[in-house]
Scaffold this active site. Structure first.
Site, mmCIF file in Angstrom:
data_model
loop_
_atom_site.group_PDB
_atom_site.id
_atom_site.type_symbol
_atom_site.label_atom_id
_atom_site.label_comp_id
_atom_site.label_asym_id
_atom_site.label_seq_id
_atom_site.Cartn_x
_atom_site.Cartn_y
_atom_site.Cartn_z
ATOM 1 N N SER A 41 0.798 -1.226 0.000
ATOM 2 C CA SER A 41 0.000 0.000 0.000
ATOM 3 C C SER A 41 0.833 1.280 0.000
ATOM 4 O O SER A 41 0.311 2.357 -0.278
ATOM 5 C CB SER A 41 -0.950 0.021 1.200
ATOM 6 O OG SER A 41 -0.226 0.162 2.411
ATOM 7 N N LYS A 84 0.840 5.140 6.718
ATOM 8 C CA LYS A 84 0.375 5.962 5.597
ATOM 9 C C LYS A 84 1.075 7.314 5.649
ATOM 10 O O LYS A 84 1.800 7.634 6.587
ATOM 11 C CB LYS A 84 -1.149 6.171 5.650
ATOM 12 C CG LYS A 84 -1.975 4.898 5.743
ATOM 13 C CD LYS A 84 -1.848 4.004 4.525
ATOM 14 C CE LYS A 84 -2.599 2.685 4.720
ATOM 15 N NZ LYS A 84 -2.319 1.714 3.646
#
Length: 281
Positions: A41, A84
């Site tokens: 990701s 993230k």
């Protein structure tokens, strides 16, 4: 005192191990801890199984800044930790624009464009198929890459445990691939706008292509923020975080804002693999 010294000397090996264990626990819980990357990701910044150190001290004295990479407990699954990049700060106005390629005004789907490209790049397509068939972990599946920039289209495959293999194509080359005159094609780059200005993001794998309902938000029972293209505001004490592999990331576009209190720390340094050792921005 003599008795105490004698006792300490007798049990020093045990005492030493206990002190080392306590020091290790103190560092782990309050200063820094190692983490590994379990999915693709955050490609291309991180590959699967990259190892890094998390700085747990800095955010005790200051707030996270835009583009910093943070580790946090996901709001709807507090037992899970994700990594993230911070995109939106409290009070920011966010507007996410999807990139698009059109032929005489009709949109071309990214997967159709990717399939057309792969029809003439069979070696890469076979490598993609083999990796997909051999991989058991869904988070580590290779994924198609179609990235619209203002000047060109990047097409290829992201292999989470290895690399990204892609080729830049000019609009003229894309037109030739589709068998259409270049005058029929129009390219619009996607991107994230913060307070009216488009972010420059050299670290992303793809520009956003968020169309709902899609697999990720539907699985979470959510509707992603970017479907309507409307501007939204990040609430006080919250952040908006996104993966660098934009279209294959379980991030704020799927589940919403990240509370400040959920942030564990900042990605500080990558220590594995050795050929990519270094401090992180």
């Amino acid at each position: 005192m003599t008795a105490v010294r004698s006792w300490v000397k007798k049990y020093w090996e045990i005492i030493e191990n206990v002190l080392l264990l306590l020091a290790f626990a103190f560092v782990w819980f309050f200063i820094a801890e190692p983490r590994y990357i379990p999915s693709g990701s955050m490609m291309p910044t991180f590959l699967v199984n990259d190892r890094l150190i998390v700085d747990k001290v800095s955010y005790r004295f200051r707030d996270p800044q835009r583009t910093e990479i943070v580790i946090f407990n996901i709001p709807n699954k507090p037992q899970d930790a994700l990594i993230k990049r911070v995109i939106g700060l409290p009070g920011d106005h966010i507007h996410i624009v999807q990139g698009q390629l059109t032929v005489q005004g009709q949109p071309v789907s990214r997967i159709d464009l990717w399939n057309t490209y792969m029809a003439t790049h069979l070696d890469l397509f076979q490598r993609f198929q083999k990796a997909t068939q051999n991989e058991k972990n869904l988070d580590q599946f290779p994924s198609p890459v179609v990235h619209y920039t203002p000047q060109m289209v990047m097409i290829g495959v992201a292999f989470p445990t290895q690399e990204i293999v892609e080729q830049p194509l000019t609009l003229a080359q894309v037109a030739q691939m589709l068998g259409r005159p270049v005058s029929d094609l129009q390219l619009t780059a996607g991107g994230v706008y913060v307070n009216g200005e488009r972010l420059t993001e050299p670290y992303i794998n793809e520009d956003p292509d968020y169309s709902c309902p899609n697999a990720l938000p539907a699985a979470l029972g959510k509707q992603c923020f970017a479907t309507t293209g409307k501007e939204f505001t990040v609430p006080k004490n919250d952040y908006f975080v996104m993966g660098d592999n934009r279209n294959n990331s379980n991030d704020s576009h799927a589940w919403g804002f990240l509370p400040r209190e959920n942030i564990i720390g900042k990605a500080f340094v990558r220590f594995w693999p050795p050929n990519r050792l270094g401090f992180l921005p």
